[in-house]
Scaffold this motif. Structure first.
Motif, PDB file in Angstrom:
ATOM      1  N   HIS A   1      -2.244  15.479 -13.120  1.00  0.00           N
ATOM      2  CA  HIS A   1      -1.619  15.483 -11.800  1.00  0.00           C
ATOM      3  C   HIS A   1      -1.623  16.926 -11.299  1.00  0.00           C
ATOM      4  CE1 HIS A   1      -0.414  11.332 -12.287  1.00  0.00           C
ATOM      5  NE2 HIS A   1      -0.111  11.656 -13.527  1.00  0.00           N
TER       6      HIS A   1
ATOM      7  N   THR B   1      -7.699  10.340  -5.899  1.00  0.00           N
ATOM      8  CA  THR B   1      -7.142  11.427  -6.698  1.00  0.00           C
ATOM      9  C   THR B   1      -6.068  12.197  -5.937  1.00  0.00           C
ATOM     10  OG1 THR B   1      -8.876  12.949  -5.957  1.00  0.00           O
ATOM     11  CG2 THR B   1      -9.277  11.711  -7.992  1.00  0.00           C
TER      12      THR B   1
ATOM     13  N   LYS C   1      -2.324  11.631  -6.627  1.00  0.00           N
ATOM     14  CA  LYS C   1      -1.755  12.154  -7.859  1.00  0.00           C
ATOM     15  C   LYS C   1      -1.313  13.611  -7.714  1.00  0.00           C
ATOM     16  CE  LYS C   1      -4.900   9.263 -10.631  1.00  0.00           C
ATOM     17  NZ  LYS C   1      -3.943   8.374 -11.287  1.00  0.00           N
ATOM     18  N   ASP C   2      -1.661  14.239  -6.577  1.00  0.00           N
ATOM     19  CA  ASP C   2      -1.432  15.665  -6.394  1.00  0.00           C
ATOM     20  C   ASP C   2      -0.067  15.957  -5.777  1.00  0.00           C
ATOM     21  OD1 ASP C   2      -4.008  15.852  -7.265  1.00  0.00           O
ATOM     22  OD2 ASP C   2      -4.865  16.488  -5.352  1.00  0.00           O
TER      23      ASP C   2
ATOM     24  N   ASP D   1       3.809  13.672  -4.841  1.00  0.00           N
ATOM     25  CA  ASP D   1       2.861  12.623  -5.211  1.00  0.00           C
ATOM     26  C   ASP D   1       3.480  11.244  -5.009  1.00  0.00           C
ATOM     27  OD1 ASP D   1       3.721  11.500  -8.135  1.00  0.00           O
ATOM     28  OD2 ASP D   1       4.227  13.614  -7.922  1.00  0.00           O
TER      29      ASP D   1
ATOM     30  N   ILE E   1       5.974  11.741  -9.683  1.00  0.00           N
ATOM     31  CA  ILE E   1       5.829  12.264 -11.046  1.00  0.00           C
ATOM     32  C   ILE E   1       6.293  13.721 -11.124  1.00  0.00           C
ATOM     33  CG2 ILE E   1       4.099  12.887 -12.789  1.00  0.00           C
ATOM     34  CD1 ILE E   1       2.654  10.275 -11.987  1.00  0.00           C
TER      35      ILE E   1
ATOM     36  N   SER F   1      -7.835   4.792 -14.922  1.00  0.00           N
ATOM     37  CA  SER F   1      -6.659   5.649 -14.960  1.00  0.00           C
ATOM     38  C   SER F   1      -6.496   6.291 -16.337  1.00  0.00           C
ATOM     39  CB  SER F   1      -5.403   4.838 -14.614  1.00  0.00           C
ATOM     40  OG  SER F   1      -4.256   5.650 -14.600  1.00  0.00           O
TER      41      SER F   1
ATOM     42  N   TYR G   1      -9.126   8.983 -16.758  1.00  0.00           N
ATOM     43  CA  TYR G   1      -8.758  10.165 -15.968  1.00  0.00           C
ATOM     44  C   TYR G   1      -7.742  11.022 -16.719  1.00  0.00           C
ATOM     45  CZ  TYR G   1      -7.152  12.904 -11.934  1.00  0.00           C
ATOM     46  OH  TYR G   1      -6.821  13.925 -11.075  1.00  0.00           O
TER      47      TYR G   1
ATOM     48  N   TYR H   1       0.895   4.538 -14.026  1.00  0.00           N
ATOM     49  CA  TYR H   1       1.152   5.146 -12.712  1.00  0.00           C
ATOM     50  C   TYR H   1      -0.187   5.375 -12.017  1.00  0.00           C
ATOM     51  CZ  TYR H   1       6.182   6.113 -13.058  1.00  0.00           C
ATOM     52  OH  TYR H   1       7.549   5.996 -13.110  1.00  0.00           O
ATOM     53  N   ASP H   2      -0.714   4.335 -11.442  1.00  0.00           N
ATOM     54  CA  ASP H   2      -1.999   4.410 -10.748  1.00  0.00           C
ATOM     55  C   ASP H   2      -1.903   3.613  -9.452  1.00  0.00           C
ATOM     56  OD1 ASP H   2      -5.082   5.006 -10.959  1.00  0.00           O
ATOM     57  OD2 ASP H   2      -4.923   2.881 -10.416  1.00  0.00           O
ATOM     58  N   LYS H   3      -2.263   4.233  -8.351  1.00  0.00           N
ATOM     59  CA  LYS H   3      -2.102   3.623  -7.038  1.00  0.00           C
ATOM     60  C   LYS H   3      -2.876   2.310  -6.921  1.00  0.00           C
ATOM     61  CE  LYS H   3      -2.703   4.618  -2.092  1.00  0.00           C
ATOM     62  NZ  LYS H   3      -3.801   3.687  -1.765  1.00  0.00           N
TER      63      LYS H   3
END
Length: 636
Positions: A40, A84, A87-88, A105, A109, A219, A222, A506-508
């Motif tokens: 993240h 991505t 997640k930022d 994010d 998180i 995810s 990643y 935790y993945d959109k």
């Protein structure tokens, strides 16, 4: 981790330690680099007066230069497409307008705390303890009694996450929101939203399972970037087992260490399932006893957080897991949190069947003894069916008047063959509990406090097309107060222990799939989480993939709460400030019930909440008096 300060006043006495410091006259933003592989990303973008944009990726010390804002926005659009950007955590500073924009994010998180005093200063950080430990803000540490009330009220932390903290002047940014700060104004706007797809509601179970599998695999992959060996928490439950197994699915050659928390209580013993998974993925498996130094770990962590502990027994449990991962030479710890909320159970299907009087179908589902999810140790299936109907009836109390409710109960009793003795026992238990169990432990002046802050997360703002949600409670499960605060505490612990916790659930995209999946398909004729189980075919051992039992940490929680109290007695003297908020006599009633070996599990669950929350609050209040919060930007 970051810390920013912008002021109309002199800041000669405000100094911070940072690895990356950006100064703008007497204003600055400082960053502490994470020594970890962080999936993240933290970005700091500077918009210059000539329109050029410098985009700094803090975690790898890289910078990209854009000739204008349009080119910068194009780059952001590409990241949106790659899923991505969500997640930022992104900080943008415009030199011309002297405005800071900070975007949290989408799952929250990374925590973002801030204080804004118009025409004087504003400051922000991902560390609340660093803010409250800064001398510049010592005049703004007034405590928020509403937050105290919420913290001490059983069940209140299942409410939606809001922007309040334990300090009146300090707020948080909601997940997926952007805060706009300048010397005069402070406002928040929705930045990132979930987008649901109605085509999923027309898809088959197999099709949805394929989408699920691809999303969780992507995810997990990643999260594995830059990692040479993996450590994964493995309880033996469906969530942690799936993540551990998916790591192996992504890279069958990478060394995997799995950690099982051995609590030595019957209702938590899932060691058989954990070993089954470990054998299948060929991991090096370790069993770890959570530390029994309950006060020591809680005191340490509360000093790092800047607020009381929210995770029940979290300090001793998480400390042991993180230290073991570090001992094994791993900079990461994968976890199945928060699989329950992200995936969903399909329980809304039962509610609709009951509310729509489709009772024949409901009865057929409940009468199959293999289709009721049970806690380890539960043996009476018929009793479980009765309790399910009773809970469905209870949901109608707010909708029906007394006579309508009486008729509904009478109809349900005969249709589902529920004996009178069950209702008599339930009524007797309620009456007994009313006199035996403390309803709350609050001092009288706190009992009338409003619990929910108006600025809270809700699906209407966070989802572009909320009409496609199949089960609204599933969204609430992910963004309830307890869930987001758990993640905020983990973020702080990562920096302290040097171990990054990675949560592939935790993945959109994955959450959007699960929110759109019809409850009937999730329920799967009673097996529950059917779309998830279908996706794990061939990846999980069948004994784990199809298990219906679930561990219960209530008895371990009881042991830990009693141990926490015994070790924290010096902070609970008659002169302790905690009794300004907690009724001392009621607290000791709760403690007596918790220590009583003859009570039932539901009694222990509530009493351990009262006892542990009181102790955590006492520890926090003591640290306020002694100025013992950790400032990560000044501490060595």
């Amino acid at each position: 981790m970051f810390f920013g300060y912008f002021s109309q006043e002199s800041i000669d006495n405000l100094q911070i330690k940072s690895h990356n410091l950006f100064s703008f006259g007497k204003n600055f933003v400082g960053f502490l680099n994470s020594p970890l592989s962080v999936p993240h990303t933290l970005r700091f973008n500077i918009i210059h007066t000539n329109g050029k944009v410098d985009s700094h990726t803090i975690d790898d010390n890289s910078v990209c230069h854009f000739p204008n804002h349009e080119a910068f926005e194009t780059e952001l659009g590409t990241k949106h497409q790659n899923n991505t950007f969500f997640k930022d955590t992104t900080i943008i500073y415009c030199i011309a307008s002297k405005e800071i924009q900070i975007t949290r994010d989408i799952f929250g998180i990374t925590p973002i705390y801030y204080i804004h005093i118009p025409n004087k200063f504003f400051a922000f950080s991902s560390s609340l303890s660093s803010l409250v430990a800064t001398d510049r803000f010592k005049d703004f540490l007034e405590l928020d009694s509403t937050k105290m009330t919420q913290y001490l009220t059983f069940g209140a932390d299942s409410a939606p996450y809001d922007d309040s903290t334990f300090y009146k002047y300090f707020k948080t940014v909601l997940p997926g929101y952007t805060i706009h700060l300048n010397s005069q104004h402070c406002k928040t706007t929705v930045k990132n939203q979930f987008e649901l797809n109605d085509s999923i509601q027309k898809s088959s179970l197999t099709e949805i399972a394929d989408l699920f599998k691809n999303a969780i695999k992507q995810s997990t992959s990643y999260g594995m970037k830059g990692i040479s060996k993996v450590c994964s928490q493995l309880s033996g439950g469906l969530d942690s087992s799936s993540i551990s197994s998916m790591i192996h699915e992504c890279d069958s050659k990478i060394p995997i260490y799995t950690i099982y928390a051995k609590t030595n209580t019957q209702l938590t013993d899932e060691s058989y399932y954990a070993l089954e998974v470990s054998k299948k993925i060929n991991s090096k498996h370790f069993e770890v006893l959570p530390t029994s130094n309950f006060h020591e770990s809680a005191s340490l962590h509360i000093g790092l957080y800047g607020h009381p502990e929210f995770m029940q027994n979290g300090s001793s449990f998480n400390q042991s897991m993180l230290l073991k991962a570090k001992e094994l030479g791993c900079s990461n710890l994968f976890s199945g949190h928060p699989g329950d909320g992200i995936v969903g159970y399909g329980g809304d299907y039962l509610i609709r069947l009951f509310d729509n009087r489709q009772w024949t179908k409901l009865k057929a589902l409940l009468n199959d003894s293999n289709l009721i999810l049970q806690n380890i140790g539960d043996k009476d299936h018929i009793e479980a069916v009765y309790k399910t109907i009773n809970s469905l009836l209870s949901r109608q109390k707010a909708k029906l008047n007394y006579f309508e409710l009486f008729k509904l109960v009478k109809d349900a009793k005969f249709f589902f063959n529920i004996p009178n003795t069950f209702f008599i026992y339930s009524l007797f238990r309620k009456i007994k509990d009313k006199f035996l169990l403390p309803k709350n432990i609050l001092q009288p002046n706190l009992k009338k406090q409003k619990l929910l802050n108006s600025n809270s997360v809700n699906a209407i703002h966070s989802i572009k097309n909320p009409e496609y949600i199949t089960d609204p409670e599933q969204y609430n499960d992910v963004f309830q107060e307890q869930a987001v605060l758990f993640q905020e505490e983990i973020y702080i612990l990562e920096y302290y222990y040097g171990v990054k916790c990675i949560f592939p659930f935790y993945d959109k995209t994955l959450f959007e799939i699960c929110l759109s999946t019809p409850s009937e398909l999730k329920f799967g004729n009673g097996i529950r989480r059917a779309h998830f189980r279908e996706a794990m075919k061939g990846i999980l051992p069948e004994s784990v993939r199809l298990r219906r039992s679930k561990g219960n940490f209530g008895m371990y929680g009881r042991t830990a709460a009693i141990g926490l109290y015994e070790q924290s007695k010096p902070l609970l003297s008659t002169s302790s400030k905690v009794w300004n908020y907690v009724n001392r006599n009621t607290f000791f009633r709760a403690l007596k019930l918790l220590k009583d070996d003859q009570q039932q599990l539901y009694v222990y669950n509530r009493m351990l909440f009262y006892v542990s929350r009181t102790v955590y609050l006492a520890i926090w209040l003591d640290k306020i008096d002694n100025h013992e919060f950790v400032n990560h930007f000044t501490e060595k």
